[in-house]
Design a protein around this motif. Structure first.
Motif, short mmCIF file in Angstrom:
data_model
loop_
_atom_site.label_atom_id
_atom_site.label_comp_id
_atom_site.label_asym_id
_atom_site.label_seq_id
_atom_site.Cartn_x
_atom_site.Cartn_y
_atom_site.Cartn_z
N ARG A 61 0.83 -1.20 0.00
CA ARG A 61 0.00 0.00 0.00
C ARG A 61 0.86 1.26 0.00
O ARG A 61 0.55 2.24 -0.68
CB ARG A 61 -0.93 -0.01 1.22
N ARG A 62 1.97 1.23 0.74
CA ARG A 62 2.86 2.40 0.76
C ARG A 62 3.47 2.66 -0.61
O ARG A 62 3.60 3.82 -1.03
CB ARG A 62 3.96 2.19 1.81
N PHE A 63 3.83 1.60 -1.31
CA PHE A 63 4.36 1.78 -2.66
C PHE A 63 3.29 2.34 -3.59
O PHE A 63 3.58 3.16 -4.47
CB PHE A 63 4.91 0.46 -3.20
N ALA A 64 2.04 1.89 -3.43
CA ALA A 64 0.96 2.41 -4.26
C ALA A 64 0.77 3.91 -4.03
O ALA A 64 0.60 4.70 -4.98
CB ALA A 64 -0.33 1.65 -3.96
N GLU A 65 0.80 4.32 -2.77
CA GLU A 65 0.65 5.74 -2.47
C GLU A 65 1.84 6.54 -2.99
O GLU A 65 1.68 7.68 -3.47
CB GLU A 65 0.49 5.92 -0.95
N GLN A 66 3.03 5.96 -2.91
CA GLN A 66 4.21 6.62 -3.46
C GLN A 66 4.07 6.79 -4.97
O GLN A 66 4.42 7.84 -5.53
CB GLN A 66 5.47 5.81 -3.12
N ALA A 67 3.56 5.76 -5.63
CA ALA A 67 3.34 5.85 -7.08
C ALA A 67 2.33 6.95 -7.40
O ALA A 67 2.51 7.72 -8.36
CB ALA A 67 2.85 4.51 -7.62
N TYR A 68 1.27 7.06 -6.58
CA TYR A 68 0.24 8.07 -6.82
C TYR A 68 0.82 9.47 -6.66
O TYR A 68 0.51 10.39 -7.45
CB TYR A 68 -0.93 7.85 -5.86
N GLU A 69 1.68 9.68 -5.67
CA GLU A 69 2.31 10.98 -5.48
C GLU A 69 3.23 11.32 -6.65
O GLU A 69 3.26 12.45 -7.13
CB GLU A 69 3.12 10.98 -4.17
N ARG A 70 4.00 10.32 -7.12
CA ARG A 70 4.93 10.55 -8.23
C ARG A 70 4.21 10.80 -9.55
O ARG A 70 4.75 11.43 -10.45
CB ARG A 70 5.85 9.34 -8.40
N ALA A 71 2.99 10.25 -9.67
CA ALA A 71 2.30 10.29 -10.96
C ALA A 71 1.63 11.64 -11.23
O ALA A 71 1.05 11.83 -12.31
CB ALA A 71 1.25 9.18 -11.03
N GLY A 72 1.70 12.58 -10.30
CA GLY A 72 1.02 13.87 -10.48
C GLY A 72 1.44 14.58 -11.75
O GLY A 72 0.61 15.20 -12.43
N ASN A 73 2.70 14.52 -12.08
CA ASN A 73 3.20 15.19 -13.29
C ASN A 73 3.46 14.21 -14.43
O ASN A 73 4.14 14.55 -15.38
CB ASN A 73 4.49 15.95 -12.96
N SER A 74 2.92 13.02 -14.31
CA SER A 74 3.18 12.00 -15.32
C SER A 74 2.00 11.92 -16.28
O SER A 74 1.09 12.76 -16.27
CB SER A 74 3.42 10.65 -14.63
N SER A 75 1.98 10.88 -17.10
CA SER A 75 0.94 10.74 -18.12
C SER A 75 -0.37 10.30 -17.48
O SER A 75 -0.42 9.82 -16.34
CB SER A 75 1.37 9.68 -19.14
N ALA A 76 -1.46 10.46 -18.25
CA ALA A 76 -2.78 10.04 -17.76
C ALA A 76 -2.80 8.54 -17.48
O ALA A 76 -3.44 8.08 -16.52
CB ALA A 76 -3.85 10.41 -18.78
N ARG A 77 -2.09 7.80 -18.31
CA ARG A 77 -2.06 6.34 -18.09
C ARG A 77 -1.36 6.00 -16.78
O ARG A 77 -1.82 5.14 -16.03
CB ARG A 77 -1.36 5.65 -19.26
#
Length: 833
Positions: free
Chosen positions: A543-559
């Motif tokens: 779950r922590r990795f998922a939340e980290q991915a969500y934080e990192r994805a803010g400036n990433s692609s829609a996918r």
């Protein structure tokens, strides 16, 4: 040489049978009277025959020899040649090869030149000698052993000596003429052994002799074909190897294991294959590819090591497999010398390609070899010429699979070649070529893996997993982790189709322990991949990795943002967080994937929504919708997984059990046809739970025990805990509450480490049942309180039977105190752990 053996040289000179008897006795240096007494004839008769022998054997002009010394020398020479040409007598038993002997009996009758080929140590000579001693349709075989002939030297002297011919005045046409003359009359069978290093000369002579004589048959042994007109080539395979198992009879059904046992008993009297060592013997035979020489050398080491100890030392087999028996050819005294004999016969280009082929840990095809190995100083054009020569020298093995030819190196051959590659200082380049190719191909197969042609993609991954493993070993040794993450994150959610594999978690452990995530989109996808994979082992960390991915994805692609949302919802459903928090996240992910036209991930999000639904009816509806979408996407693996979870829910609530059986039948069929091992195990687990739900604990217990080992091996701890639940229930049904509690306590221990709320609650409730059955109501109430702390009971829902029983047993105050203790006690401090 006895009186019943008539050398061709004496027959050609016109020597009669009675003269032959006297010839041998003269050779024994007996006087005429002694010969007369031995044969019961007159001395005058002996003198007459001796005179005839001297006349017949006196030379080309057949004039009488000066004295009888020439007869003595001729007898000694013919006896020496007889002894040299006689087939060696084996001093150890002959094991296996029944099918090969049957094949070869037919082939030697039907063909004048039969060549046995195969790698060094395959047992070609031993098989040829066995055949030569067994065949009665041909004259006694004469052995022509070329092992003593230096490479490139003429083979005619060895032929002449074996046939008992006088050497003459050179190695030219005169020798060949005498050999032709000796073979011109009657029938002859030659065993031409060890032709590989003098193949050109041996082939030229044999071609001439076969063309100019009618009664000559030849059985040859060589690493490869001699390429003589009319030649029939028979490739001698390694001995069959056993399956791994603990049954001695099953292991010994394979000839390689019988050979190992026979030779081990010879050096260690009393050695037997037993249930304790059968698996180790099987692994030894398999790792040595059934190669007779390697197995015999390994068996000889049982004087110093047990089978288990020997098995662990095969990684350094060239140091272990030494000291062959005295009397063996020098090249067969160690495994390395046997292979070095073949290696030294290669040209520079052949050696280079042979060494590079060692980067393949398993089978490969020619086109792949060309793409990976065809770099300077070799080119694709060079490979076309050199590759077949390695096949002809039996350094590369081959087999047909449908319309494709597969190639591979026997493991001992591969290790030998890789040692040479490392010694050349070029191993890193070859390994990089191999790793980048296969890791890139794995990512490129993702589209097919998720639906377009899933069956083909699964076959590719199954066939090339050893290559991918070797590629990741290389990638993890590099100072930069980009290549490793490009592969793992490139597959990403596709691991849900491929299934958990223990090595995945080892790779993640290495990467996460020592290196940060890469920057940019690759880092986002790496975190998402960690979330999905670690969900099998540590849901809170996932779950922590998922939340980290969500934080990192803010400036990433829609996918990337949609994938991060899916990861958050995916991990929240199992983690011990507020129940229901994942619904909104998953609904948003479904909408995003729909806008992106990404049906694969939309189906995955729908599947996760089904697992997160608040009641069984809603969950089954959502999962059925996801299963239908996966079917439309031609994704049988995930449809199978949906059906498995549908059956699980029905079994847990004891509803629609007949439908659950139907779902599992289809799930098993889909898992089987797709070749997905993880889904096959899931189906078997659900079938065991179905047996238990139908009170068939006798059938369920053994199945849970077997599946527990397999789920542990691939790293799926959630399903390992479920197996322990099943084992606990099966044992408890027989009244064995102590063992049942131990199984359930272990399940709870796994569940605590896993952090999966659902598995934790189930483990606590089952353990509470077990404690109550064992008379520990106080402990049962504490565990019940811990379960209700994780999954609070709705006031509107009916009270579970255990709750009412425990309140009555402990009294309202005691029950309330125990519940409060369970709710406030950390999971790791519960009385079960």
């Amino acid at each position: 040489m006895g009186s019943d053996v008539f050398p061709d040289e004496l027959r050609a000179a016109g020597v009669t049978p009675r003269e032959l008897e006297i010839f041998w006795l003269v050779g024994d240096r007996l006087h005429n009277q002694e010969i007369a007494d031995a044969l019961n004839v007159s001395e005058r008769t002996v003198e007459s025959h001796v005179s005839a022998l001297l006349r017949k054997l006196g030379g080309p002009d057949r004039q009488a020899a000066p004295n009888r010394r020439i007869l003595v020398e001729a007898a000694e020479r013919l006896r020496a040649l007889r002894d040299a040409a006689a087939l060696p007598k084996p001093i150890s038993s002959f094991v296996g090869r029944g099918r090969e002997i049957d094949d070869l009996h037919r082939l030697v009758r039907e063909n004048r030149l039969l060549t046995l080929t195969g790698p060094a140590g395959a047992g070609k000579t031993r098989l040829a000698l066995r055949l030569a001693n067994a065949v009665t349709a041909l004259p006694p075989a004469v052995l022509v052993d070329f092992a003593r002939v230096p490479p490139g030297q003429s083979v005619e002297r060895e032929f002449a000596d074996a046939l008992g011919l006088v050497a003459g005045d050179g190695e030219g046409g005169g020798s060949r003429a005498r050999i032709r003359a000796a073979l011109a009359k009657g029938r002859h069978w030659l065993l031409a052994d060890n032709c590989e290093h003098v193949a050109d000369g041996a082939a030229a002579l044999l071609a001439d002799l076969l063309a100019t004589t009618r009664g000559l048959h030849v059985l040859a042994t060589s690493h490869g074909p001699l390429r003589v007109a009319g030649e029939v080539v028979y490739e001698v395979p390694p001995l069959p190897v056993p399956e791994e198992g603990d049954d001695p009879a099953a292991v010994l059904s394979a000839a390689s294991a019988r050979l190992f046992a026979d030779r081990a008993a010879a050096v260690s009297p009393g050695f037997e294959v037993t249930s304790d060592n059968a698996r180790h013997v099987a692994v030894i035979c398999r790792r040595l590819d059934g190669l007779p020489l390697a197995i015999e050398l390994a068996a000889a080491r049982t004087r110093a090591f047990s089978a288990a100890e020997l098995r662990t030392r095969l990684d350094d087999r060239f140091a272990v497999l030494t000291d062959g028996p005295h009397g063996s050819p020098a090249r067969h005294r160690t495994l390395e010398e046997a292979l070095d004999w073949s290696y030294e016969l290669l040209s520079g280009e052949e050696r280079l390609l042979f060494e590079r082929c060692s980067v393949f840990p398993s089978a490969f095809d020619y086109d792949t070899a060309t793409r990976i190995l065809g770099y300077p100083p070799l080119s694709a054009a060079t490979l076309v010429q050199v590759f077949p020569r390695l096949l002809d020298r039996s350094l590369i093995s081959r087999r047909r699979r449908d319309e494709t030819t597969e190639y591979w190196l026997l493991d001992s051959v591969r290790q030998f070649a890789h040692r040479r590659l490392q010694a050349s200082g070029t191993a890193d380049v070859a390994r990089e070529q191999h790793a980048r190719h296969h890791l890139g191909q794995g990512v490129a197969a993702l589209t097919d893996l998720c639906g377009r042609d899933q069956a083909a993609a699964l076959r590719w991954f199954g066939h090339h997993w050893a290559d991918l493993r070797a590629g990741m070993q290389w990638a993890l040794q590099q100072p930069e982790t980009k290549v490793a993450w490009e592969f793992l994150a490139g597959i990403g959610t596709g691991w849900e189709v491929l299934g958990a594999r223990g090595e995945l978690f080892d790779w993640l452990g290495t990467l996460l322990d020592e290196h940060p995530f890469p920057q940019g989109s690759l880092g986002v996808r790496a975190a998402i991949t960690c979330a999905f994979l670690l969900d099998y082992q540590d849901t809170e960390r996932a779950r922590r990795f998922a939340e980290q991915a969500y934080e990192r994805a803010g400036n990433s692609s829609a996918r990337d943002r949609a994938l991060a949302l899916l990861a958050v919802g995916w991990t929240a459903r199992a983690a011990a967080v507020e129940q229901g928090s994942e619904f909104e996240v998953l609904e948003r992910a479904v909408s995003l994937f729909e806008r992106l036209g990404d049906d694969w991930h939309r189906a995955l999000a729908l599947f996760c929504l089904g697992l997160s639904a608040p009641d069984t009816s809603a969950a089954l509806t959502r999962l059925a919708d996801a299963a239908d979408l996966f079917e439309r996407l031609h994704n049988p693996v995930k449809r199978s997984n949906c059906l498995f979870h549908m059956a699980n829910l029905a079994i847990e609530d004891r509803v629609r059990l007949d439908e659950a059986a139907t779902w599992l039948a289809e799930a098993g069929r889909l898992a089987g046809t797709s070749g997905n091992e993880h889904e096959r195990l899931h189906t078997e687990l659900a079938l065991a739970r179905l047996d238990q739900a139908r009170e068939d604990h006798t059938a369920a217990g053994p199945r849970f025990a077997r599946l527990l080992s397999e789920f542990r091996q691939i790293g799926d701890l959630r399903c390992a805990a479920r197996c322990l639940h099943g084992l606990g229930g099966a044992v408890a049904s027989a009244g064995d509450h102590g063992p049942a509690r131990r199984h359930l306590a272990e399940a709870l221990e796994i569940a605590v480490g896993l952090g999966d709320r659902n598995v934790l609650v189930t483990s606590l409730l089952l353990l509470a049942d077990a404690d109550h059955a064992a008379g520990r109501s106080d402990r049962a109430a504490i565990l019940l309180g811990a379960a209700e702390n994780l999954a609070p009971r709705s006031p509107a829902s009916p009270e579970p039977p255990l709750r009412a029983v425990l309140r009555e047993r402990l009294g309202p105050a005691g029950f309330a105190t125990a519940l409060a203790t369970g709710r406030s006690t950390p999971l790791t401090a519960l009385p079960s752990l």
